[in-house]
Design an enzyme around this catalytic site. Structure first.
Site, short mmCIF file in Angstrom:
data_model
loop_
_atom_site.label_atom_id
_atom_site.label_comp_id
_atom_site.label_asym_id
_atom_site.label_seq_id
_atom_site.Cartn_x
_atom_site.Cartn_y
_atom_site.Cartn_z
N THR B 1 0.82 -1.31 0.00
CA THR B 1 0.01 0.07 -0.21
C THR B 1 0.94 1.11 -0.01
O THR B 1 1.93 1.31 0.77
CB THR B 1 -0.72 0.11 1.24
OG1 THR B 1 -1.75 -1.19 1.13
CG2 THR B 1 -1.68 1.24 1.33
N GLU B 88 10.22 -3.43 -1.45
CA GLU B 88 10.50 -4.49 -0.62
C GLU B 88 11.86 -5.40 -1.52
O GLU B 88 11.65 -6.02 -2.52
CB GLU B 88 9.57 -5.45 -0.14
CG GLU B 88 8.62 -4.74 0.74
CD GLU B 88 7.20 -5.39 1.13
OE1 GLU B 88 6.89 -6.27 0.09
OE2 GLU B 88 6.60 -5.00 1.82
N ASN B 215 7.70 -11.31 2.16
CA ASN B 215 6.15 -11.32 1.87
C ASN B 215 5.83 -12.82 2.33
O ASN B 215 4.50 -12.87 2.53
CB ASN B 215 5.77 -11.02 0.44
CG ASN B 215 5.66 -9.50 0.22
OD1 ASN B 215 4.91 -8.81 0.65
ND2 ASN B 215 6.83 -8.90 -0.37
#
Lengths: 213, 220
Positions: B1, B88, B215
Protein backbone atom coordinates in the site's frame (compact mmCIF):
# COMPACT_ATOMS: atom_id res chain seq x y z
CA UNK A 1 2.57 5.42 25.77
CA UNK A 2 3.46 8.54 23.89
CA UNK A 3 6.85 8.97 22.33
CA UNK A 4 8.23 12.47 22.13
CA UNK A 5 8.35 14.03 18.67
CA UNK A 6 12.17 14.06 18.73
CA UNK A 7 12.37 10.30 19.43
CA UNK A 8 10.01 9.20 16.68
CA UNK A 9 11.88 10.58 13.68
CA UNK A 10 14.99 8.62 14.81
CA UNK A 11 13.36 5.21 14.36
CA UNK A 12 14.12 4.84 10.63
CA UNK A 13 16.32 6.90 8.31
CA UNK A 14 14.85 9.27 5.73
CA UNK A 15 14.78 8.25 2.07
CA UNK A 16 17.04 10.15 -0.32
CA UNK A 17 14.67 12.28 -2.40
CA UNK A 18 15.53 13.16 -6.00
CA UNK A 19 13.43 15.97 -7.44
CA UNK A 20 13.19 16.93 -11.11
CA UNK A 21 14.88 20.20 -12.08
CA UNK A 22 12.66 23.25 -11.89
CA UNK A 23 12.10 26.76 -10.50
CA UNK A 24 12.02 25.61 -6.89
CA UNK A 25 14.38 24.83 -4.04
CA UNK A 26 14.14 21.97 -1.62
CA UNK A 27 13.59 23.12 1.95
CA UNK A 28 13.55 21.14 5.21
CA UNK A 29 10.38 19.43 6.31
CA UNK A 30 7.45 17.83 4.60
CA UNK A 31 3.75 18.32 5.34
CA UNK A 32 4.42 21.09 7.89
CA UNK A 33 6.49 23.28 5.55
CA UNK A 34 3.44 25.03 4.05
CA UNK A 35 1.73 27.70 6.15
CA UNK A 36 -1.13 26.54 8.34
CA UNK A 37 -0.21 22.86 8.70
CA UNK A 38 0.74 20.93 11.83
CA UNK A 39 1.57 17.26 12.28
CA UNK A 40 2.41 14.65 14.91
CA UNK A 41 3.32 10.99 15.10
CA UNK A 42 3.49 8.57 18.01
CA UNK A 43 3.56 4.95 19.09
CA UNK A 44 0.02 3.98 20.05
CA UNK A 45 0.50 0.22 20.31
CA UNK A 46 -1.22 -0.52 16.98
CA UNK A 47 1.59 -2.44 15.28
CA UNK A 48 1.77 -6.21 15.56
CA UNK A 49 5.38 -5.98 16.66
CA UNK A 50 8.01 -3.38 17.43
CA UNK A 51 7.75 0.08 18.91
CA UNK A 52 7.98 2.14 15.74
CA UNK A 53 5.43 4.99 15.82
CA UNK A 54 2.17 3.90 14.20
CA UNK A 55 -0.32 6.78 14.47
CA UNK A 56 -0.06 10.13 12.68
CA UNK A 57 -2.16 13.29 12.46
CA UNK A 58 -1.98 16.22 10.06
CA UNK A 59 -4.15 19.30 10.63
CA UNK A 60 -4.78 22.63 8.94
CA UNK A 61 -5.55 25.80 10.92
CA UNK A 62 -8.12 26.83 8.30
CA UNK A 63 -10.54 25.02 5.96
CA UNK A 64 -8.11 23.50 3.47
CA UNK A 65 -9.23 23.00 -0.12
CA UNK A 66 -9.09 19.22 -0.45
CA UNK A 67 -8.52 16.71 -3.24
CA UNK A 68 -8.08 12.98 -3.10
CA UNK A 69 -6.96 10.10 -5.31
CA UNK A 70 -8.00 6.61 -4.33
CA UNK A 71 -7.37 3.01 -5.30
CA UNK A 72 -9.59 1.60 -8.04
CA UNK A 73 -9.34 -1.82 -6.43
CA UNK A 74 -12.95 -2.99 -6.06
CA UNK A 75 -12.16 -4.38 -2.60
CA UNK A 76 -11.63 -0.84 -1.33
CA UNK A 77 -10.75 -0.46 2.36
CA UNK A 78 -13.20 1.20 4.77
CA UNK A 79 -11.14 4.43 5.05
CA UNK A 80 -11.09 4.72 1.24
CA UNK A 81 -14.88 4.38 1.04
CA UNK A 82 -15.26 6.94 3.82
CA UNK A 83 -12.88 9.52 2.32
CA UNK A 84 -14.48 9.29 -1.11
CA UNK A 85 -17.88 9.95 0.47
CA UNK A 86 -16.58 12.93 2.44
CA UNK A 87 -14.88 14.52 -0.57
CA UNK A 88 -18.03 14.10 -2.62
CA UNK A 89 -19.92 16.03 0.05
CA UNK A 90 -17.35 18.66 1.01
CA UNK A 91 -14.67 20.74 -0.72
CA UNK A 92 -12.64 21.40 2.39
CA UNK A 93 -10.97 19.36 5.13
CA UNK A 94 -9.25 20.22 8.41
CA UNK A 95 -7.47 17.00 9.48
CA UNK A 96 -6.15 13.64 8.27
CA UNK A 97 -5.61 10.75 10.72
CA UNK A 98 -3.37 7.88 9.57
CA UNK A 99 -2.88 4.53 11.33
CA UNK A 100 -0.34 1.81 10.44
CA UNK A 101 -0.52 -1.86 11.30
CA UNK A 102 -3.98 -2.83 10.15
CA UNK A 103 -5.43 -1.88 6.76
CA UNK A 104 -9.09 -2.03 7.84
CA UNK A 105 -9.78 -3.59 4.45
CA UNK A 106 -12.18 -6.50 3.82
CA UNK A 107 -13.46 -5.85 7.34
CA UNK A 108 -17.12 -5.30 6.43
CA UNK A 109 -19.60 -3.12 8.33
CA UNK A 110 -17.62 -3.45 11.58
CA UNK A 111 -14.55 -1.97 9.86
CA UNK A 112 -16.56 0.96 8.54
CA UNK A 113 -17.95 1.59 12.03
CA UNK A 114 -14.37 1.66 13.33
CA UNK A 115 -13.67 4.48 10.84
CA UNK A 116 -16.70 6.45 12.04
CA UNK A 117 -15.84 5.98 15.72
CA UNK A 118 -12.26 7.12 15.15
CA UNK A 119 -13.28 10.17 13.14
CA UNK A 120 -16.04 11.26 15.56
CA UNK A 121 -13.70 10.97 18.57
CA UNK A 122 -10.92 12.93 16.88
CA UNK A 123 -13.32 15.61 15.61
CA UNK A 124 -14.57 16.16 19.13
CA UNK A 125 -11.01 16.58 20.44
CA UNK A 126 -10.19 19.04 17.62
CA UNK A 127 -13.57 20.81 17.97
CA UNK A 128 -14.36 20.08 14.33
CA UNK A 129 -17.26 18.49 12.50
CA UNK A 130 -16.66 14.77 11.75
CA UNK A 131 -16.94 15.41 7.99
CA UNK A 132 -13.89 17.72 8.24
CA UNK A 133 -11.70 14.76 9.27
CA UNK A 134 -10.33 12.16 6.82
CA UNK A 135 -8.59 8.89 7.65
CA UNK A 136 -6.03 6.67 5.94
CA UNK A 137 -4.99 3.17 7.03
CA UNK A 138 -2.26 0.75 6.02
CA UNK A 139 -1.12 -2.68 7.17
CA UNK A 140 -2.45 -6.22 7.17
CA UNK A 141 -5.55 -6.66 5.00
CA UNK A 142 -8.52 -8.33 6.70
CA UNK A 143 -7.66 -7.04 10.16
CA UNK A 144 -9.67 -4.40 11.98
CA UNK A 145 -7.82 -1.51 13.60
CA UNK A 146 -7.04 -1.79 17.33
CA UNK A 147 -9.69 0.82 18.03
CA UNK A 148 -9.34 0.90 21.82
CA UNK A 149 -5.64 1.67 21.69
CA UNK A 150 -6.18 4.17 18.85
CA UNK A 151 -8.92 6.14 20.61
CA UNK A 152 -6.93 6.13 23.87
CA UNK A 153 -3.90 7.65 22.08
CA UNK A 154 -5.79 10.49 20.35
CA UNK A 155 -5.56 13.11 23.16
CA UNK A 156 -1.76 12.67 23.30
CA UNK A 157 -1.52 12.73 19.48
CA UNK A 158 -3.46 16.03 19.39
CA UNK A 159 -1.32 17.55 22.16
CA UNK A 160 1.85 16.65 20.22
CA UNK A 161 0.79 18.56 17.08
CA UNK A 162 3.61 20.79 15.88
CA UNK A 163 4.28 22.97 12.82
CA UNK A 164 7.99 22.10 13.12
CA UNK A 165 10.04 19.92 10.78
CA UNK A 166 10.09 17.32 13.53
CA UNK A 167 6.30 17.20 13.59
CA UNK A 168 6.22 16.38 9.88
CA UNK A 169 9.05 13.88 10.21
CA UNK A 170 7.30 12.13 13.09
CA UNK A 171 4.19 11.72 10.94
CA UNK A 172 6.30 10.40 8.04
CA UNK A 173 7.71 7.64 10.26
CA UNK A 174 4.38 6.77 11.87
CA UNK A 175 2.66 5.97 8.56
CA UNK A 176 5.25 3.39 7.45
CA UNK A 177 4.81 -0.37 7.46
CA UNK A 178 7.54 -2.54 5.82
CA UNK A 179 9.30 0.65 4.62
CA UNK A 180 13.02 0.79 5.44
CA UNK A 181 13.02 4.59 5.13
CA UNK A 182 10.54 7.42 5.73
CA UNK A 183 9.51 9.58 2.76
CA UNK A 184 9.14 13.31 3.15
CA UNK A 185 9.96 16.35 1.02
CA UNK A 186 9.14 20.05 0.71
CA UNK A 187 9.93 22.75 -1.83
CA UNK A 188 9.60 26.52 -2.00
CA UNK A 189 8.75 28.28 -5.25
CA UNK A 190 6.75 31.24 -6.54
CA UNK A 191 3.21 31.51 -7.84
CA UNK A 192 2.35 34.86 -9.35
CA UNK A 193 5.43 36.34 -7.72
CA UNK A 194 4.41 35.18 -4.24
CA UNK A 195 6.51 32.55 -2.40
CA UNK A 196 4.56 29.35 -1.86
CA UNK A 197 5.47 25.98 -0.38
CA UNK A 198 4.46 22.46 -1.35
CA UNK A 199 5.36 19.51 0.84
CA UNK A 200 4.36 15.94 1.48
CA UNK A 201 4.89 12.62 3.14
CA UNK A 202 4.31 9.17 1.70
CA UNK A 203 4.75 5.52 2.56
CA UNK A 204 5.01 2.35 0.57
CA UNK A 205 7.32 -0.57 -0.05
CA UNK A 206 5.18 -3.62 -0.91
CA UNK A 207 1.84 -4.16 -2.71
CA UNK A 208 2.78 -1.26 -4.95
CA UNK A 209 1.10 -0.83 -8.33
CA UNK A 210 -1.17 2.16 -7.75
CA UNK A 211 -4.04 2.82 -10.14
CA UNK A 212 -5.63 5.73 -8.35
CA UNK A 213 -8.47 7.86 -9.65
CA UNK B 1 0.00 0.00 0.00
CA UNK B 2 1.02 3.54 -0.72
CA UNK B 3 -0.36 6.46 1.26
CA UNK B 4 0.41 10.12 0.74
CA UNK B 5 -0.50 13.50 2.18
CA UNK B 6 0.54 16.61 0.26
CA UNK B 7 0.09 20.16 1.56
CA UNK B 8 0.51 23.62 0.11
CA UNK B 9 -0.21 27.20 1.17
CA UNK B 10 -1.11 28.30 -2.35
CA UNK B 11 -4.65 29.66 -2.86
CA UNK B 12 -6.50 27.53 -5.41
CA UNK B 13 -10.15 26.94 -6.24
CA UNK B 14 -11.52 23.48 -5.40
CA UNK B 15 -12.34 22.17 -8.89
CA UNK B 16 -9.00 23.40 -10.26
CA UNK B 17 -7.13 21.84 -7.33
CA UNK B 18 -8.83 18.48 -7.87
CA UNK B 19 -7.89 18.47 -11.56
CA UNK B 20 -4.29 19.45 -10.76
CA UNK B 21 -3.95 16.69 -8.19
CA UNK B 22 -5.30 14.13 -10.63
CA UNK B 23 -2.73 15.17 -13.27
CA UNK B 24 0.11 15.10 -10.74
CA UNK B 25 -0.92 11.66 -9.41
CA UNK B 26 -0.93 10.29 -12.97
CA UNK B 27 2.59 11.66 -13.52
CA UNK B 28 3.91 10.23 -10.25
CA UNK B 29 2.27 7.67 -7.96
CA UNK B 30 0.32 6.03 -10.80
CA UNK B 31 3.65 5.50 -12.58
CA UNK B 32 5.41 3.46 -9.91
CA UNK B 33 5.40 -0.29 -9.39
CA UNK B 34 7.11 -2.75 -7.10
CA UNK B 35 5.17 -5.98 -7.45
CA UNK B 36 2.19 -5.36 -9.71
CA UNK B 37 -0.28 -5.67 -6.81
CA UNK B 38 -2.76 -2.80 -6.56
CA UNK B 39 -3.63 -2.26 -2.92
CA UNK B 40 -7.07 -1.94 -1.31
CA UNK B 41 -5.90 1.21 0.51
CA UNK B 42 -3.89 3.38 -1.91
CA UNK B 43 -4.75 7.00 -1.09
CA UNK B 44 -3.35 10.48 -1.69
CA UNK B 45 -4.94 13.43 0.11
CA UNK B 46 -3.86 16.91 -1.04
CA UNK B 47 -4.68 20.00 1.01
CA UNK B 48 -4.29 23.70 0.14
CA UNK B 49 -4.51 26.22 3.00
CA UNK B 50 -4.22 29.36 0.83
CA UNK B 51 -2.29 31.10 3.63
CA UNK B 52 0.68 32.12 1.48
CA UNK B 53 -1.20 35.14 0.15
CA UNK B 54 -0.53 34.02 -3.44
CA UNK B 55 -2.98 35.10 -6.18
CA UNK B 56 -6.15 32.98 -6.22
CA UNK B 57 -5.95 30.31 -8.94
CA UNK B 58 -9.35 29.74 -10.52
CA UNK B 59 -8.38 28.37 -13.92
CA UNK B 60 -6.06 25.62 -15.10
CA UNK B 61 -4.75 27.68 -18.00
CA UNK B 62 -3.26 30.69 -16.19
CA UNK B 63 0.53 30.97 -15.59
CA UNK B 64 0.05 30.63 -11.83
CA UNK B 65 -1.75 27.30 -12.31
CA UNK B 66 1.10 26.01 -14.50
CA UNK B 67 3.61 27.07 -11.83
CA UNK B 68 1.68 25.31 -9.07
CA UNK B 69 1.15 22.21 -11.26
CA UNK B 70 4.90 21.95 -11.84
CA UNK B 71 5.56 22.18 -8.09
CA UNK B 72 2.91 19.57 -7.33
CA UNK B 73 4.30 17.21 -10.01
CA UNK B 74 7.78 17.64 -8.57
CA UNK B 75 6.87 16.88 -4.94
CA UNK B 76 4.72 13.90 -5.89
CA UNK B 77 7.41 12.51 -8.22
CA UNK B 78 10.03 12.89 -5.49
CA UNK B 79 7.83 10.95 -3.07
CA UNK B 80 6.75 8.36 -5.66
CA UNK B 81 10.35 7.62 -6.67
CA UNK B 82 11.32 7.17 -3.02
CA UNK B 83 8.59 4.52 -2.69
CA UNK B 84 9.94 2.57 -5.71
CA UNK B 85 13.51 3.08 -4.40
CA UNK B 86 12.43 1.48 -1.13
CA UNK B 87 10.58 -1.42 -2.80
CA UNK B 88 10.67 -4.58 -0.72
CA UNK B 89 13.99 -6.37 -1.29
CA UNK B 90 15.13 -3.77 -3.83
CA UNK B 91 18.82 -3.07 -4.42
CA UNK B 92 18.23 -0.24 -6.90
CA UNK B 93 15.63 2.09 -8.41
CA UNK B 94 14.76 1.51 -12.08
CA UNK B 95 13.78 4.63 -14.03
CA UNK B 96 12.23 3.94 -17.44
CA UNK B 97 11.91 6.86 -19.86
CA UNK B 98 9.92 6.41 -23.08
CA UNK B 99 9.84 8.94 -25.92
CA UNK B 100 8.51 9.06 -29.45
CA UNK B 101 4.87 8.16 -28.92
CA UNK B 102 1.93 10.25 -30.08
CA UNK B 103 0.74 11.05 -26.55
CA UNK B 104 2.05 11.36 -22.97
CA UNK B 105 -0.38 8.62 -21.89
CA UNK B 106 1.01 6.13 -24.45
CA UNK B 107 4.58 6.78 -23.34
CA UNK B 108 3.57 6.40 -19.70
CA UNK B 109 1.86 3.08 -20.51
CA UNK B 110 4.94 1.61 -22.20
CA UNK B 111 7.22 2.88 -19.43
CA UNK B 112 5.11 1.30 -16.73
CA UNK B 113 4.87 -1.98 -18.67
CA UNK B 114 8.68 -2.23 -18.74
CA UNK B 115 9.08 -1.16 -15.09
CA UNK B 116 6.49 -3.77 -14.07
CA UNK B 117 8.02 -6.70 -15.95
CA UNK B 118 9.20 -9.39 -13.53
CA UNK B 119 11.67 -10.58 -16.16
CA UNK B 120 13.17 -7.12 -16.59
CA UNK B 121 13.29 -6.66 -12.80
CA UNK B 122 14.94 -10.05 -12.30
CA UNK B 123 17.47 -9.34 -15.07
CA UNK B 124 18.44 -6.08 -13.36
CA UNK B 125 18.90 -7.99 -10.08
CA UNK B 126 20.99 -10.55 -11.98
CA UNK B 127 22.99 -7.63 -13.47
CA UNK B 128 22.03 -8.96 -16.92
CA UNK B 129 21.68 -6.27 -19.64
CA UNK B 130 18.83 -8.21 -21.19
CA UNK B 131 17.59 -5.87 -23.90
CA UNK B 132 15.29 -8.60 -25.28
CA UNK B 133 13.16 -8.56 -22.15
CA UNK B 134 12.95 -4.77 -22.26
CA UNK B 135 11.84 -4.89 -25.90
CA UNK B 136 9.27 -7.58 -25.13
CA UNK B 137 7.80 -5.61 -22.22
CA UNK B 138 7.54 -2.53 -24.42
CA UNK B 139 5.93 -4.66 -27.12
CA UNK B 140 3.11 -6.00 -24.93
CA UNK B 141 2.24 -2.64 -23.38
CA UNK B 142 -0.73 -2.29 -25.68
CA UNK B 143 0.64 0.70 -27.59
CA UNK B 144 1.38 0.16 -31.27
CA UNK B 145 4.71 1.34 -32.71
CA UNK B 146 6.97 0.42 -35.62
CA UNK B 147 9.44 -2.30 -34.61
CA UNK B 148 12.14 -0.69 -36.74
CA UNK B 149 11.81 2.50 -34.72
CA UNK B 150 12.69 0.79 -31.46
CA UNK B 151 15.76 2.16 -29.69
CA UNK B 152 16.87 0.92 -26.26
CA UNK B 153 19.71 2.08 -24.05
CA UNK B 154 20.83 1.18 -20.56
CA UNK B 155 22.48 4.19 -18.95
CA UNK B 156 24.61 5.51 -21.81
CA UNK B 157 25.09 2.06 -23.40
CA UNK B 158 23.12 1.66 -26.64
CA UNK B 159 21.69 -1.87 -26.90
CA UNK B 160 19.25 -1.60 -29.79
CA UNK B 161 18.74 0.91 -32.62
CA UNK B 162 16.17 0.95 -35.44
CA UNK B 163 14.87 -2.35 -34.15
CA UNK B 164 18.29 -4.01 -34.63
CA UNK B 165 20.28 -5.45 -31.72
CA UNK B 166 23.74 -3.85 -31.55
CA UNK B 167 27.07 -5.31 -30.46
CA UNK B 168 27.79 -3.76 -27.06
CA UNK B 169 30.17 -4.08 -24.13
CA UNK B 170 28.27 -6.73 -22.19
CA UNK B 171 30.70 -6.69 -19.30
CA UNK B 172 30.52 -2.89 -19.10
CA UNK B 173 26.73 -3.00 -19.13
CA UNK B 174 26.68 -5.62 -16.41
CA UNK B 175 29.10 -3.51 -14.36
CA UNK B 176 26.73 -0.52 -14.76
CA UNK B 177 23.93 -2.60 -13.22
CA UNK B 178 26.21 -4.01 -10.52
CA UNK B 179 27.39 -0.55 -9.46
CA UNK B 180 23.83 0.75 -9.21
CA UNK B 181 22.99 -2.18 -6.94
CA UNK B 182 26.01 -1.59 -4.74
CA UNK B 183 25.09 2.02 -3.99
CA UNK B 184 21.29 1.54 -4.06
CA UNK B 185 21.36 3.90 -6.99
CA UNK B 186 19.32 4.26 -10.17
CA UNK B 187 19.32 2.12 -13.33
CA UNK B 188 18.16 4.21 -16.28
CA UNK B 189 16.41 2.49 -19.18
CA UNK B 190 15.68 4.77 -22.15
CA UNK B 191 13.35 3.62 -24.90
CA UNK B 192 12.42 5.46 -28.09
CA UNK B 193 9.59 4.04 -30.17
CA UNK B 194 9.06 6.60 -32.90
CA UNK B 195 9.10 10.24 -33.87
CA UNK B 196 6.16 11.51 -31.83
CA UNK B 197 6.38 14.13 -29.11
CA UNK B 198 4.94 11.96 -26.35
CA UNK B 199 7.21 11.20 -23.40
CA UNK B 200 6.67 9.51 -20.08
CA UNK B 201 8.49 7.94 -17.17
CA UNK B 202 7.86 5.08 -14.78
CA UNK B 203 9.77 3.90 -11.73
CA UNK B 204 10.25 0.45 -10.29
CA UNK B 205 12.95 -1.63 -8.64
CA UNK B 206 14.75 -4.90 -9.19
CA UNK B 207 13.23 -8.20 -8.05
CA UNK B 208 15.34 -9.96 -5.42
CA UNK B 209 15.04 -13.12 -3.35
CA UNK B 210 14.28 -10.88 -0.38
CA UNK B 211 10.97 -9.78 -1.90
CA UNK B 212 9.66 -13.35 -1.58
CA UNK B 213 11.19 -13.76 1.89
CA UNK B 214 9.65 -10.52 3.20
CA UNK B 215 6.22 -11.36 1.86
CA UNK B 216 6.29 -14.98 2.89
CA UNK B 217 6.81 -13.77 6.45
CA UNK B 218 4.50 -10.70 6.42
CA UNK B 219 1.45 -12.89 6.79
CA UNK B 220 -2.11 -12.33 7.94
Amino acid sequence: MATTVEDTSSTIPAAPISLPEGPWKQIPGGVTAAKGFKASGMYAGLRVSGKKPDLALITCDVDATAAGAFTTNVVAAAPVVYCKKMLEMSKTVRAVLINAGQANAATGDAGYQDVLDSVVTLARLLKLKPEEVLIESTGVIGQRIKKGALLQALPTLVNMLSDSVNGGDAAAVAITTTDLVSKSVAIESQVGGTPIRVGGIAKGSGMIHPNMA
Amino acid sequence: TMLGVVTTDALVESDVWRKMVKVAVNRSFNQITVDGDTSTNDTVIALASGLSGSPAISSLNCPEALQLQACLDSVMQGLAKSIAWDGEGATCLIEVTVTGTETEAEAAKIARSVASSSLVKAAVYGRDPNWGRIAAAAGYAGVSFEMDSLRISLGDILLMECGQPLPFDRLGASKYLKKAGEVHGTVEIDIRVGGGLGRGKAWGCDLSYDYVKINAEYTT
